[in-house]
Design an enzyme around this catalytic site. Structure first.
Site, PDB file in Angstrom:
ATOM      1  N   LYS A  13     -10.141   7.396   6.991  1.00 47.97           N
ATOM      2  CA  LYS A  13     -10.169   8.566   6.107  1.00 47.97           C
ATOM      3  C   LYS A  13     -11.015   8.332   4.858  1.00 47.97           C
ATOM      4  O   LYS A  13     -11.744   9.224   4.413  1.00 47.97           O
ATOM      5  CB  LYS A  13      -8.722   8.900   5.720  1.00 47.97           C
ATOM      6  CG  LYS A  13      -8.560  10.161   4.909  1.00 47.97           C
ATOM      7  CD  LYS A  13      -7.123  10.682   5.002  1.00 47.97           C
ATOM      8  CE  LYS A  13      -6.108   9.697   4.445  1.00 47.97           C
ATOM      9  NZ  LYS A  13      -6.056   9.706   2.981  1.00 47.97           N
ATOM     10  N   ARG A  88       1.285  15.663  -0.643  1.00 47.33           N
ATOM     11  CA  ARG A  88       2.073  14.750   0.184  1.00 47.33           C
ATOM     12  C   ARG A  88       3.381  15.386   0.636  1.00 47.33           C
ATOM     13  O   ARG A  88       4.045  14.860   1.524  1.00 47.33           O
ATOM     14  CB  ARG A  88       2.406  13.496  -0.625  1.00 47.33           C
ATOM     15  CG  ARG A  88       1.365  12.398  -0.501  1.00 47.33           C
ATOM     16  CD  ARG A  88       1.622  11.319  -1.531  1.00 47.33           C
ATOM     17  NE  ARG A  88       2.805  10.497  -1.256  1.00 47.33           N
ATOM     18  CZ  ARG A  88       2.792   9.433  -0.467  1.00 47.33           C
ATOM     19  NH1 ARG A  88       1.686   9.060   0.132  1.00 47.33           N
ATOM     20  NH2 ARG A  88       3.890   8.741  -0.283  1.00 47.33           N
ATOM     21  N   ARG A 127      -7.326  -6.831  12.091  1.00 48.84           N
ATOM     22  CA  ARG A 127      -7.904  -7.149  10.783  1.00 48.84           C
ATOM     23  C   ARG A 127      -7.497  -8.561  10.359  1.00 48.84           C
ATOM     24  O   ARG A 127      -6.391  -9.021  10.600  1.00 48.84           O
ATOM     25  CB  ARG A 127      -7.414  -6.153   9.724  1.00 48.84           C
ATOM     26  CG  ARG A 127      -7.872  -4.751  10.038  1.00 48.84           C
ATOM     27  CD  ARG A 127      -8.143  -3.964   8.820  1.00 48.84           C
ATOM     28  NE  ARG A 127      -6.976  -3.794   7.964  1.00 48.84           N
ATOM     29  CZ  ARG A 127      -7.001  -3.036   6.866  1.00 48.84           C
ATOM     30  NH1 ARG A 127      -8.112  -2.418   6.509  1.00 48.84           N
ATOM     31  NH2 ARG A 127      -5.918  -2.904   6.153  1.00 48.84           N
ATOM     32  N   ARG A 160      -3.039 -10.232   7.032  1.00 50.19           N
ATOM     33  CA  ARG A 160      -2.275  -9.830   5.848  1.00 50.19           C
ATOM     34  C   ARG A 160      -0.897  -9.328   6.271  1.00 50.19           C
ATOM     35  O   ARG A 160      -0.725  -8.782   7.359  1.00 50.19           O
ATOM     36  CB  ARG A 160      -2.996  -8.709   5.095  1.00 50.19           C
ATOM     37  CG  ARG A 160      -4.389  -9.080   4.658  1.00 50.19           C
ATOM     38  CD  ARG A 160      -4.966  -8.021   3.759  1.00 50.19           C
ATOM     39  NE  ARG A 160      -4.713  -6.684   4.297  1.00 50.19           N
ATOM     40  CZ  ARG A 160      -4.912  -5.557   3.616  1.00 50.19           C
ATOM     41  NH1 ARG A 160      -5.355  -5.606   2.380  1.00 50.19           N
ATOM     42  NH2 ARG A 160      -4.676  -4.393   4.165  1.00 50.19           N
ATOM     43  N   ARG A 171       4.634   1.972   8.713  1.00 49.27           N
ATOM     44  CA  ARG A 171       3.745   2.814   7.897  1.00 49.27           C
ATOM     45  C   ARG A 171       3.340   4.075   8.647  1.00 49.27           C
ATOM     46  O   ARG A 171       3.268   5.158   8.070  1.00 49.27           O
ATOM     47  CB  ARG A 171       2.486   2.032   7.487  1.00 49.27           C
ATOM     48  CG  ARG A 171       2.742   1.059   6.341  1.00 49.27           C
ATOM     49  CD  ARG A 171       1.618   0.047   6.206  1.00 49.27           C
ATOM     50  NE  ARG A 171       0.334   0.667   5.909  1.00 49.27           N
ATOM     51  CZ  ARG A 171      -0.855   0.106   6.210  1.00 49.27           C
ATOM     52  NH1 ARG A 171      -0.909  -1.055   6.846  1.00 49.27           N
ATOM     53  NH2 ARG A 171      -1.966   0.700   5.884  1.00 49.27           N
TER      54      ARG A 171
END
Ligand SMILES: [Zn+2]
Length: 223
Positions: A13, A88, A127, A160, A171
């Site tokens: 995004k 939101r 990642r 991470r 999430r």
């Protein structure tokens, strides 16, 4: 031209927001940046927000809405703007819609980048980060030259905490819980869905077409 961009974590995004900002000469406004600007300027709103955050609280809709109202009244928003990460909640969406109506502005073009959880989980768990220089790699799309070590300094790359699969699933779930009702509130007639699993360029092209069609902006032939 008033654009709202929605999409789950890992959908790209931020990249698309930057593209739209350049393409249509409008600011891409994220709530994080807005907060930091208010805090830095030491405004009354900024002071209120920082007091709440310092006490470990969540900044309420009233403060966020007021910040957005201030921000979109600035001269750089004269031709339009893109909001990233706002609204939101349904009350925020209602408030934004009322604010635009009060100012005689058009209702927003709502763009939803849709990507399957399975794809996002694969992307995000690929990642890796260098703990020394903080550079981020992706084993699928931006792998280091030598497996497992940073190109810059040879440090062993780590996953991470945020990129662990269980954290990612939480999430994604939180995103759906929050954003689902907001998209429902705007309704299927207003929400334009883009397949976010395509390449960055294809997604950009699809979004550009939606914006041009929705706003009736002139189409320039690119050479
Ligand atoms: Zn490094």
């Amino acid at each position: 031209m008033i654009l709202l961009l929605f999409g789950p974590p890992g959908c790209g995004k931020g990249t698309q927001a930057a593209f739209l900002s350049n393409r249509f000469h409008i600011p891409a406004i994220s709530t994080g940046e807005m907060f930091r600007a208010e805090l830095k300027a030491g405004t009354e709103l900024g002071q209120k927000a920082s007091a709440i955050m310092a006490a470990g609280g969540l900044v309420g809709d009233d403060i966020v809405n007021a910040m957005v109202a201030n921000r979109i009244a600035r001269p750089d928003c004269a031709n339009g703007f893109l909001l990233d990460g706002y609204p939101r909640t349904v009350p925020q969406a209602q408030q934004l819609s009322d604010l635009l109506a009060q100012r005689g502005l058009p209702q927003p073009v709502v763009i939803h980048m849709e990507v399957e959880d399975r794809v996002l989980v694969t992307r995000l768990t690929s990642r890796r980060q260098c703990p020394k220089c903080l550079k981020i790699y992706n084993l699928l799309s931006q792998a280091p030259r030598f497996a497992g070590v940073c190109d810059e300094d040879g440090t062993k790359l780590l996953t991470r905490e945020d990129d662990q699969e269980s954290v990612i699933r939480d999430r994604l779930h939180a995103y759906q819980q929050l954003t689902g009702p907001v998209l429902d509130w705007f309704g299927p007639a207003r929400v334009r869905t883009v397949d976010g699993a395509q390449s960055t360029e294809e997604v950009a092209k699809a979004i550009e077409e939606i914006v041009l069609q929705a706003t009736g902006a002139p189409v320039f032939v690119r050479r």
